[in-house]
Every structure is written in C-alpha cells, then in structure tokens.
Design an enzyme around this catalytic site. Sequence first.
Site, PDB file in Angstrom:
ATOM      1  N   SER A  73       0.675  -1.244  -0.351  1.00 59.56           N
ATOM      2  CA  SER A  73       0.185   0.257  -0.171  1.00 59.56           C
ATOM      3  C   SER A  73       0.612   0.945  -0.001  1.00 59.56           C
ATOM      4  CB  SER A  73      -0.924  -0.341   1.123  1.00 59.56           C
ATOM      5  OG  SER A  73      -0.358   0.365   2.386  1.00 59.56           O
ATOM      6  N   HIS A 115      -5.600  -4.060  -2.236  1.00 59.08           N
ATOM      7  CA  HIS A 115      -5.599  -2.486  -3.042  1.00 59.08           C
ATOM      8  C   HIS A 115      -5.016  -3.368  -4.321  1.00 59.08           C
ATOM      9  CE1 HIS A 115      -4.859   1.372  -0.449  1.00 59.08           C
ATOM     10  NE2 HIS A 115      -3.540   0.191   0.556  1.00 59.08           N
ATOM     11  N   LYS A 170     -12.653  -0.516  -1.274  1.00 53.57           N
ATOM     12  CA  LYS A 170     -11.727   0.422  -1.984  1.00 53.57           C
ATOM     13  C   LYS A 170     -11.944   0.323  -3.231  1.00 53.57           C
ATOM     14  CE  LYS A 170      -7.594  -0.083   0.699  1.00 53.57           C
ATOM     15  NZ  LYS A 170      -8.226  -0.630   2.427  1.00 53.57           N
TER      16      LYS A 170
END
Length: 409
Positions: free
Chosen positions: A195, A229, A258
């Site tokens: 990340s 992610h 996300k």
Amino acid sequence: MSLQKLAPLLTGKLTDLQKQGIGKGNEKIVTGIKAAANGFGPRYFLEGYGDRAFLRMNSNAYLGLAMHPRVVKAEAEAAEKFGTGPGAVRFISGTYRPHIELEHKLAEFHGRESAMLFSSAYTTMVGVLPQFISADTLVVSDALNHNCIINAIRLAQPAAKEIYGHADINALDNILGAYQGRAKRVCVVTDGIFSMRGDYADLDKINACCKRHENAYEQGIITIVDDSHGVGAFGLTGRGTEEYTQNKADVLIATLGKAFGVNGGYVVSERVAIDYLRESSPSYIYSNPITPAEAAAALAALNIADSAEGSRLLEKLRTLSIRLRSELVHLGFETLPGEHPIVPILLRDTAQTSALVAHLLANDILATGLNYPVVPQGEQEIRLQVSAEHSEKDLDYLLAKLAEFKDPL
C-alpha cells in the site's frame, strides 16, 4: 472511578506522537462533493475551507464506483427492503439474501469454491490468519506487510515468526530451508499490492519457493495474501495480483471498500477452509456483518467491475497511472515503475515531503505524505492515488502544480 490519574499519561503519549511526526492530528471532514464538470473530475469540499473545492489524490476508490448510479440505487433499494442494519450476527439471524448472493459472486469472480464476508478487510485478516496458525506453525511475513498482518500474527502467537526483506525470495527460501524439522506447518503471508509503494508480491516466485520446501513440513505450507489494493484495480480484468502473476494463493483476502467503493472485507478459498472459518473466526462469529444494503451495493459494484464497463474503467485507470508515472519522471521526480494506481513520489527527505504536501494543499490538491518514522529514513514519500474518476485535465492540473514546486519562479 475516573480517568484523572491516567489522563496525564495519555496526554504525554499524544505529545510524543506529535513530536515524532506520526500523530494523525485533526481529520479533514468532507462536507460535500462537486460533480465532475467541464472535463474535470469530482471535487470535494472540506469543513473550515470555505468554498474551496479539492482534487482528491489520496483516495483508494480506484474505480470511482461510490457514486455510480447503479451502486447507489442498489444500496437504497436494499435499505428500503431490509432496513439499515442486520440486527444480529450471521449465525443467529443476521444473514440476508444480499450477503449470500455477494458471497457466491465473489467466489465466482476469484475462481474459488467459497467466499465469506467480514465487516472490513482488517477484521478479515485478524479473524482469518490466527485460525491457520497452531503451536507448531512458523509464520513468514514480508517486511513491508500491512499493519493488519502484523497484528494478526501477534494475536496468533505462532511457534516462530520470521520476516524476510521486502520481495526477497532468496531470503524466503533460506528461512524455509532453515526451519525444516523445527515446525510442522508454515504460513507464508504477504500483501498482494503493497500500500505504500504500489508494487506487487511475486506470487509465482513465492509459490515456486514454497513448493520446493513443502514436502519437508508435515502439515505443508500455505500462502495467505491480502490483495485489498489489488482486487478491482490491478490485472487485465481487475482480479488483482493473482491475475497479474498468473498464480493463486491458498487463502485470498480483499476488501469491498477500495476499488468497489462500498464497505467490508472478505476471504475466498476452498470450501473446507471457509466452512472451518465460519465455525472458528471470532470476528465473523461475534461481530455483525456489513449491512444488507452494503452487500447489495457491493454486488452491484462487482457486477460493474466484471463487465465491459469495468474493463473500460480499468483501462482508463491504467492509462492515467502510466501517464502520471511518466510525467513525474519527466519533471525530475523519483517514482517506482509499474501500472498500479498507487504512484509514489520518493522525496527521501522529511522537510521536502512536508513542504510538497503543504504546496499541494495550498493549490486545492489533497495528497498524503509519509515521513519517518512511518517509513524508514531515506524512504520519505508522497503517495498519490489515481482513480477512474480522474480526468486528463485533473492530471494536467496536478502536474502543473508539481512543476511549480520543482522549479519555483
């Protein structure tokens, strides 16, 4: 009883955090959103900043689905039908049809037998990893793994824990060789996309390394990957690091909060593993699930991602991310190669990082600076995050303001 005796200690800790530069401080409060117009993407209004409208370059809403009409409609209709909350944990009476439909779609999307929802990806990792760790288990973890993995390992109390240097497969190989005969089971855990940097774990190399050593361990080696992610934002069809490396983890964890723009986390794996987790994971058993409306919205988002429209959004995301990296290099900034929408600017200096964050904020751009000790000395950076909501004109504006900082008049 009161906090009178404890309050000075807490105040001291808060002061220490500020002195170290790792205090979060006051949160910026979003008070409204200005819709995309005139070739620019959405802008965000913040409390205390009047009518200034900000370009948000620090959001992980990679596909820009949070305001998608189909997603919003799905959540609203489900809330009308089922109410605003589940009213119970799953095994009592908190399982609704949207939960089941979403779990089926997630399993299908990832090519797995079964899936299981949690309230967040963080609670997924904390609820899943310890269930695969016994008193005879060695846990091996990448040095740059997310905090949820670090805390899940602490909670699990394995027989042994080893950390290998970031993406260092030779170090992983040496650890697996050294522990033969000393552990019955090994759990190798890693982020899919890291990340802070936007780079990815070489699952093909990790799996090959584990396969070489698996016969030396009585209960084998399992891989657990958190690709929060990556899923929805990486790989040809948005199936994340597994798709990009053409290799699968034994247990895959990801988020609905996300790229899919909603809320919640999940795990996918073989049916026996998911059945076991439903009976053993405390954060699933003892905590309410995401709301039925959130599940319905996530299903709508997942269906969009897994469609021609989703492919177009992904292609736009890749194009913008690649362009941003290229233009940063042209301006003289250091970044990392790749095509993930996390695009770091490596400034390697605390003062420069703080100054650039302040410069961008002064020009109505939200960006996140990462300074020591959050990152090691020499690794200070600004993490830019591209979204499919962004436009070419948004990048033009961002790059112009970065150029002003690089070469002030």
